[in-house]
Scaffold this active site. Structure first.
Site, PDB file in Angstrom:
ATOM      1  N   ARG A  36     -27.020  84.942 -71.421  1.00  0.00           N
ATOM      2  CA  ARG A  36     -26.244  84.049 -70.547  1.00  0.00           C
ATOM      3  C   ARG A  36     -26.542  82.582 -70.839  1.00  0.00           C
ATOM      4  O   ARG A  36     -25.631  81.742 -70.910  1.00  0.00           O
ATOM      5  CB  ARG A  36     -26.544  84.396 -69.090  1.00  0.00           C
ATOM      6  CG  ARG A  36     -25.789  83.534 -68.081  1.00  0.00           C
ATOM      7  CD  ARG A  36     -26.696  82.523 -67.449  1.00  0.00           C
ATOM      8  NE  ARG A  36     -25.962  81.631 -66.555  1.00  0.00           N
ATOM      9  CZ  ARG A  36     -26.517  80.654 -65.877  1.00  0.00           C
ATOM     10  NH1 ARG A  36     -27.826  80.437 -65.973  1.00  0.00           N
ATOM     11  NH2 ARG A  36     -25.801  79.853 -65.110  1.00  0.00           N
TER      12      ARG A  36
ATOM     13  N   ASP B 276     -22.201  83.831 -48.742  1.00  0.00           N
ATOM     14  CA  ASP B 276     -22.764  83.199 -47.545  1.00  0.00           C
ATOM     15  C   ASP B 276     -22.034  81.886 -47.300  1.00  0.00           C
ATOM     16  O   ASP B 276     -22.110  80.962 -48.115  1.00  0.00           O
ATOM     17  CB  ASP B 276     -24.258  82.953 -47.753  1.00  0.00           C
ATOM     18  CG  ASP B 276     -24.947  82.451 -46.495  1.00  0.00           C
ATOM     19  OD1 ASP B 276     -24.445  82.724 -45.392  1.00  0.00           O
ATOM     20  OD2 ASP B 276     -25.982  81.763 -46.615  1.00  0.00           O
TER      21      ASP B 276
ATOM     22  N   GLY C  58     -32.225  91.299 -55.886  1.00  0.00           N
ATOM     23  CA  GLY C  58     -33.330  90.436 -55.513  1.00  0.00           C
ATOM     24  C   GLY C  58     -33.454  89.248 -56.463  1.00  0.00           C
ATOM     25  O   GLY C  58     -32.737  89.146 -57.460  1.00  0.00           O
TER      26      GLY C  58
ATOM     27  N   HIS D 156     -24.902 109.124 -47.560  1.00  0.00           N
ATOM     28  CA  HIS D 156     -25.517 110.409 -47.885  1.00  0.00           C
ATOM     29  C   HIS D 156     -24.594 111.599 -47.635  1.00  0.00           C
ATOM     30  O   HIS D 156     -24.944 112.744 -47.952  1.00  0.00           O
ATOM     31  CB  HIS D 156     -26.817 110.594 -47.099  1.00  0.00           C
ATOM     32  CG  HIS D 156     -27.904 111.222 -47.909  1.00  0.00           C
ATOM     33  ND1 HIS D 156     -27.668 112.184 -48.855  1.00  0.00           N
ATOM     34  CD2 HIS D 156     -29.251 111.036 -47.908  1.00  0.00           C
ATOM     35  CE1 HIS D 156     -28.805 112.571 -49.405  1.00  0.00           C
ATOM     36  NE2 HIS D 156     -29.793 111.880 -48.862  1.00  0.00           N
TER      37      HIS D 156
ATOM     38  N   ASP E  80     -25.930 111.847 -53.236  1.00  0.00           N
ATOM     39  CA  ASP E  80     -27.320 112.280 -53.045  1.00  0.00           C
ATOM     40  C   ASP E  80     -28.246 111.401 -53.884  1.00  0.00           C
ATOM     41  O   ASP E  80     -27.798 110.567 -54.691  1.00  0.00           O
ATOM     42  CB  ASP E  80     -27.491 113.756 -53.394  1.00  0.00           C
ATOM     43  CG  ASP E  80     -27.033 114.087 -54.812  1.00  0.00           C
ATOM     44  OD1 ASP E  80     -27.298 113.283 -55.738  1.00  0.00           O
ATOM     45  OD2 ASP E  80     -26.408 115.155 -55.012  1.00  0.00           O
TER      46      ASP E  80
END
Length: 526
Positions: free
Chosen positions: A335, A393, A468, A496, A500
């Protein structure tokens, strides 16, 4: 024959706006959904689009004028030749049409002293909504701005407030009914009776808030706001008056409801009468700043819609979380190598387009990650299009626009879409179509500084991932040597009922391979 374009509701509680810029001129041809005028409210800048193809015959306002909601904004001659109900009406002036509209709204089977509340536009393209809950009953007294009904559109749940003090005479719909925009929602008997407008002139600059400043009992009961946090509340006309007098409106103490700055507040500030009051009022505020007081605010708008959406998601979808570490050293190096090259072409290349495109490639092998289950979990729908959402945001709350059909786009195409959607979200100009149709979402908590999260699924989607922050951490290479690598933790939440642990682990592994070795991603791109 021409017909008038009526200025719709452009936000909760907004009754007027300032004409910032006409984007067309009289005589211009316009297409459906083409922006015609840019207006400014006390909350945001908004572009108003045409509803039909046609020719603009008359602009009722000039740049800088104040336009009123529910009154004619411009006249258009439709391309199909349609018009208002009769030639006589078409020849009427704009003020006459306004008076006719008001007369219709004041009709009532009870006798003429009630007024119908017309359901306003509550979002671009929304023509109906479902009655979720009436917050009042027939016979109840309501105050101006008091929430009366909670309605649900295909975008969010919205509370509709009363425009005046009065008594609710009739509710036209029951809970669960579908109400249509521009039709009566409930009937109200105003506290002071139905009042006629003093003037029908489109260029009227009279402030609604300043009708009875001295005799209004509500004003006596509510003292002027003594301190303001953040943006001042004021109409465009009041803001313009402040600008013309070179006054910082944030320094003016508002005497209106909820601290709204009125015309007389500007005049008082201009004459110097309010300066001493502001100084005096600020002293008690400073003394009580450390006494641990509390403040209560209503949860509304995007934040209220998000709260209901997230509550529905966690209460109906069995979430489970899966997390893993990605080594994005090579991806970031690629990048950085390409960033300046594409910057010269006007393309902003971040790592997000790589994550989105790699996710789309992995979805081809695991279509269940791009599926949705119905409410009673009896059917599952698989989507061919990869409409990948990304949480943005903004000042008004969290928005999740999505990049459409990523499977058919290049990384550069995705980059351009990411830039457009992010910019539109933060400017408050995000089209509703960009919020619809998402099939899976990415939340980038790392831009703020988080490492691990347990994201809530954007219902009815089946999965969401949180990225993160990138950390430079020591890791062992193939020869057992300690080296510095750029590490990111990704956190998945899955439904779920249809996904799975093994499926999400294998899917994440494939996604990881594309990102840790960008050449493998390029090889697999169509």
């Amino acid at each position: 024959m021409s017909k008038d374009f009526i200025l719709p509701d452009i936000g909760e509680g907004i009754v007027e706006c300032e004409i910032v810029e006409w984007l067309v001129a009289e005589g211009d041809e316009v297409k459906e959904d083409q922006p015609v005028v840019e207006v400014m409210t006390d909350k945001a800048m908004v572009e108003i689009p045409a509803k039909d193809d046609g020719v603009v015959e008359k602009l009722y306002y000039q740049k800088g004028d104040i336009a009123k909601v529910h009154e004619p904004l411009f006249a258009i001659k439709p391309a199909d030749g349609s018009s208002d109900e009769s030639p006589a009406k078409e020849k009427d002036s704009a003020p006459a049409k306004k008076e006719e509209s008001k007369t219709e709204q004041k009709q009532s089977s009870a006798g003429g002293d009630t007024t119908d509340f017309i359901l306003p536009d509550i979002g671009e393209g929304i023509v109906e909504c479902e009655i979720v809950e009436w917050l009042v009953s027939e016979g109840d007294e309501v105050k101006e701005d008091q929430p009366v009904v909670e309605v649900m559109t295909d975008k969010a749940t919205v509370e509709i407030p009363a425009k005046d003090d009065g008594t609710v005479v009739k509710l036209y719909h029951k809970k669960g009914d579908i109400a249509e925009v521009h039709k009566p929602l409930f009937a109200l008997k105003p506290a002071g009776g139905v009042q006629e407008s003093d003037s029908n002139a489109p260029q009227s600059h009279v402030e609604p808030e300043s009708k009875t400043p001295s005799s209004d009992s509500k004003a006596e009961a509510e003292p002027p706001a003594k301190a303001r946090q953040g943006k001042a509340i004021a109409s465009p006309a009041v803001r313009r008056l402040a600008r013309e007098n070179d006054i910082n409106i944030a320094e003016v103490s508002g005497s209106g409801k909820k601290g709204r700055v009125l015309k007389q507040d500007i005049e008082a500030f201009k004459s110097g009468d309010q300066k001493a009051q502001t100084t005096t009022d600020s002293q008690p505020s400073q003394k009580t700043a450390t006494t641990g007081g509390t403040r209560t605010e209503a949860i509304r708008g995007v934040k209220a819609a998000m709260a209901k959406q997230m509550m529905s998601s966690v209460s109906t979808i069995p979430h489970f979380t899966y997390a893993d570490e990605f080594d994005v050293t090579d991806l970031i190096a690629l990048r950085e190598k390409l960033k300046e090259q594409y910057k010269e072409k006007g393309i902003r290349l971040t790592v997000m387009p790589f994550f989105i495109k790699a996710l789309s490639l992995a979805l081809k092998e695991f279509p269940v990650m791009n599926a949705q289950v119905n409410e009673d979990c009896t059917e599952i729908t698989y989507f061919d299009d990869h409409n990948i959402g990304m949480a943005v945001d903004t000042k008004i709350g969290l928005l999740v626009p999505n990049v459409k059909q990523v499977q058919n786009k290049s990384i550069i195409d995705v980059a351009n879409e990411v830039t457009r959607l992010t910019q539109a979200s933060r400017e408050g100009k995000l089209p509703q179509a960009d919020m619809k149709g998402g099939t899976i979402s990415i939340s980038n908590i790392g831009v703020i500084g988080g490492t691990v999260a347990t994201p809530i699924i954007n219902k009815p989607e089946a999965a969401i991932v949180a990225l993160g922050k990138v950390q430079e951490l020591p890791r062992f290479d193939a020869n057992g040597n300690v080296v510095a690598r750029k590490i990111m933790t990704v956190s998945w939440s899955g439904d779920h009922r249809i996904i799975d642990g093994g499926t999400i682990a294998r899917f994440n592994k494939l996604w990881q391979e594309y990102l840790e070795d960008p050449t493998s991603m390029l090889v697999n791109m169509v």
